[in-house]
Design a protein around this motif. Structure first.
Motif, PDB file in Angstrom:
ATOM      1  N   PHE A  79      34.643  48.832  48.981  1.00  0.00           N
ATOM      2  CA  PHE A  79      34.530  47.948  47.819  1.00  0.00           C
ATOM      3  C   PHE A  79      34.069  46.545  48.192  1.00  0.00           C
ATOM      4  CE2 PHE A  79      38.234  50.632  46.229  1.00  0.00           C
ATOM      5  CZ  PHE A  79      37.447  51.407  45.401  1.00  0.00           C
ATOM      6  N   SER A  80      33.401  45.915  47.231  1.00  0.00           N
ATOM      7  CA  SER A  80      33.140  44.484  47.371  1.00  0.00           C
ATOM      8  C   SER A  80      34.503  43.802  47.467  1.00  0.00           C
ATOM      9  CB  SER A  80      32.382  43.967  46.150  1.00  0.00           C
ATOM     10  OG  SER A  80      33.187  44.080  44.980  1.00  0.00           O
ATOM     11  N   ASP A  81      34.531  42.614  48.037  1.00  0.00           N
ATOM     12  CA  ASP A  81      35.798  41.873  48.142  1.00  0.00           C
ATOM     13  C   ASP A  81      36.453  41.716  46.766  1.00  0.00           C
ATOM     14  OD1 ASP A  81      35.493  41.533  50.895  1.00  0.00           O
ATOM     15  OD2 ASP A  81      34.439  39.627  50.664  1.00  0.00           O
ATOM     16  N   THR A  82      35.649  41.460  45.745  1.00  0.00           N
ATOM     17  CA  THR A  82      36.180  41.272  44.390  1.00  0.00           C
ATOM     18  C   THR A  82      36.840  42.535  43.875  1.00  0.00           C
ATOM     19  OG1 THR A  82      34.469  39.636  43.904  1.00  0.00           O
ATOM     20  CG2 THR A  82      35.590  40.625  42.016  1.00  0.00           C
ATOM     21  N   ALA A  83      36.160  43.670  44.028  1.00  0.00           N
ATOM     22  CA  ALA A  83      36.711  44.942  43.548  1.00  0.00           C
ATOM     23  C   ALA A  83      38.011  45.287  44.282  1.00  0.00           C
ATOM     24  CB  ALA A  83      35.689  46.062  43.712  1.00  0.00           C
ATOM     25  N   PHE A  84      37.994  45.157  45.607  1.00  0.00           N
ATOM     26  CA  PHE A  84      39.175  45.470  46.409  1.00  0.00           C
ATOM     27  C   PHE A  84      40.351  44.585  45.985  1.00  0.00           C
ATOM     28  CE2 PHE A  84      41.946  45.669  50.087  1.00  0.00           C
ATOM     29  CZ  PHE A  84      41.799  46.975  50.555  1.00  0.00           C
ATOM     30  N   GLY A  85      40.093  43.290  45.869  1.00  0.00           N
ATOM     31  CA  GLY A  85      41.150  42.341  45.515  1.00  0.00           C
ATOM     32  C   GLY A  85      41.685  42.500  44.104  1.00  0.00           C
ATOM     33  N   HIS A 123      42.953  64.941  36.930  1.00  0.00           N
ATOM     34  CA  HIS A 123      41.578  64.603  36.588  1.00  0.00           C
ATOM     35  C   HIS A 123      40.855  63.856  37.696  1.00  0.00           C
ATOM     36  CE1 HIS A 123      41.749  65.999  32.511  1.00  0.00           C
ATOM     37  NE2 HIS A 123      42.829  65.289  32.293  1.00  0.00           N
ATOM     38  N   GLY A 124      41.570  63.275  38.647  1.00  0.00           N
ATOM     39  CA  GLY A 124      40.933  62.448  39.656  1.00  0.00           C
ATOM     40  C   GLY A 124      40.929  63.096  41.021  1.00  0.00           C
ATOM     41  N   GLU A 125      40.148  62.488  41.896  1.00  0.00           N
ATOM     42  CA  GLU A 125      40.134  62.885  43.293  1.00  0.00           C
ATOM     43  C   GLU A 125      40.849  61.799  44.077  1.00  0.00           C
ATOM     44  OE1 GLU A 125      36.366  64.399  44.841  1.00  0.00           O
ATOM     45  OE2 GLU A 125      35.588  64.228  42.801  1.00  0.00           O
ATOM     46  N   VAL A 126      41.311  62.144  45.265  1.00  0.00           N
ATOM     47  CA  VAL A 126      42.017  61.195  46.108  1.00  0.00           C
ATOM     48  C   VAL A 126      41.161  60.904  47.332  1.00  0.00           C
ATOM     49  CG1 VAL A 126      44.097  60.839  47.499  1.00  0.00           C
ATOM     50  CG2 VAL A 126      44.255  61.999  45.292  1.00  0.00           C
ATOM     51  N   GLY A 127      41.139  59.635  47.718  1.00  0.00           N
ATOM     52  CA  GLY A 127      40.367  59.232  48.880  1.00  0.00           C
ATOM     53  C   GLY A 127      40.902  57.948  49.466  1.00  0.00           C
ATOM     54  N   THR A 128      40.087  57.301  50.252  1.00  0.00           N
ATOM     55  CA  THR A 128      40.476  56.039  50.888  1.00  0.00           C
ATOM     56  C   THR A 128      39.410  54.985  50.606  1.00  0.00           C
ATOM     57  OG1 THR A 128      39.406  56.746  52.938  1.00  0.00           O
ATOM     58  CG2 THR A 128      41.792  57.121  52.753  1.00  0.00           C
ATOM     59  N   ALA A 129      39.791  53.737  50.735  1.00  0.00           N
ATOM     60  CA  ALA A 129      38.838  52.654  50.503  1.00  0.00           C
ATOM     61  C   ALA A 129      39.103  51.498  51.455  1.00  0.00           C
ATOM     62  CB  ALA A 129      38.922  52.161  49.059  1.00  0.00           C
ATOM     63  N   ALA A 130      38.034  50.808  51.766  1.00  0.00           N
ATOM     64  CA  ALA A 130      38.072  49.581  52.564  1.00  0.00           C
ATOM     65  C   ALA A 130      37.314  48.533  51.758  1.00  0.00           C
ATOM     66  CB  ALA A 130      37.417  49.827  53.922  1.00  0.00           C
ATOM     67  N   GLN A 131      37.057  47.387  52.387  1.00  0.00           N
ATOM     68  CA  GLN A 131      36.297  46.336  51.702  1.00  0.00           C
ATOM     69  C   GLN A 131      35.237  45.774  52.630  1.00  0.00           C
ATOM     70  OE1 GLN A 131      38.608  42.731  50.840  1.00  0.00           O
ATOM     71  NE2 GLN A 131      40.191  43.487  52.220  1.00  0.00           N
ATOM     72  N   TYR A 132      34.220  45.167  52.024  1.00  0.00           N
ATOM     73  CA  TYR A 132      33.192  44.498  52.810  1.00  0.00           C
ATOM     74  C   TYR A 132      32.742  43.237  52.096  1.00  0.00           C
ATOM     75  CZ  TYR A 132      29.253  46.738  50.122  1.00  0.00           C
ATOM     76  OH  TYR A 132      28.366  47.168  49.167  1.00  0.00           O
ATOM     77  N   SER A 133      32.127  42.350  52.877  1.00  0.00           N
ATOM     78  CA  SER A 133      31.710  41.035  52.392  1.00  0.00           C
ATOM     79  C   SER A 133      30.186  40.945  52.370  1.00  0.00           C
ATOM     80  CB  SER A 133      32.264  39.950  53.320  1.00  0.00           C
ATOM     81  OG  SER A 133      33.665  40.024  53.366  1.00  0.00           O
ATOM     82  N   PRO A 134      29.655  39.890  51.738  1.00  0.00           N
ATOM     83  CA  PRO A 134      28.204  39.701  51.727  1.00  0.00           C
ATOM     84  C   PRO A 134      27.656  39.594  53.148  1.00  0.00           C
ATOM     85  CG  PRO A 134      29.292  38.182  50.233  1.00  0.00           C
ATOM     86  CD  PRO A 134      30.367  38.847  51.028  1.00  0.00           C
TER      87      PRO A 134
END
Length: 159
Positions: free
Chosen positions: A117-123, A26-37
């Motif tokens: 992702f936001s730092d919160t989401a990533f963490g 059902h899902g797709e596969v990808g990559t993610a990083a994080q960023y800050s304000p």
């Protein structure tokens, strides 16, 4: 409805949502990083509409869809990373797309990812010291709600 009935209904809903998402097909596969304000919203998107949970992301070029991705919501989980033990096991989050990754004010921890992702989401789904992670994601929208409605109408009598 009594309290016990509500708890069972909530348990069934949680099970349906999570089990439906965990099926790889059902899902797709990808990559993610994080960023800050600072975080700046998509064009015309009111900054007051950032989720209060701070679970949001910037869309990479592959899912940006010429800006149509702004406001979309995704269910996401970390599936692997270069460093073993980076992912929080079985943790699924719902993020809202609020920005375009190629135009964020602060640079992402890694370039060229599907989402930043936001730092919160990533963490929440991975060790925040990681530079990037591999993710499974599924758009949370009408198709998902139709599946959920099907399961609820099928099994609600069993509760």
């Amino acid at each position: 409805m009594d309290h016990h009935h509500n708890q069972r209904l909530q348990s069934v809903l949680t099970f349906v949502i999570i089990s439906n998402f965990l099926l790889v097909s059902h899902g797709e596969v990808g990559t993610a990083a994080q960023y800050s304000p600072p975080f700046l919203p998509c064009y015309g998107y009111d900054s007051g509409q950032f989720p209060s949970s701070n679970l949001f992301a910037a869309a990479g070029d592959g899912i940006w869809d010429n800006g149509a991705a702004c406001g979309r919501q995704y269910l996401v989980k970390c599936i692997s990373a270069t460093e073993p033990g980076t992912c929080v096991p079985d943790q699924v989050i719902q993020v809202r797309i609020v920005d375009f990754a190629l135009s964020t004010v602060s640079p992402p921890s890694y370039e060229g990812t599907t989402m930043v992702f936001s730092d919160t989401a990533f963490g929440t789904i991975a060790n925040s010291s990681a530079v990037s992670i591999n993710i499974e994601f599924q758009q949370f929208g009408i198709q998902f709600m139709l599946k959920l409605n099907f399961w609820l109408t099928r099994y609600v009598g069993m509760i």
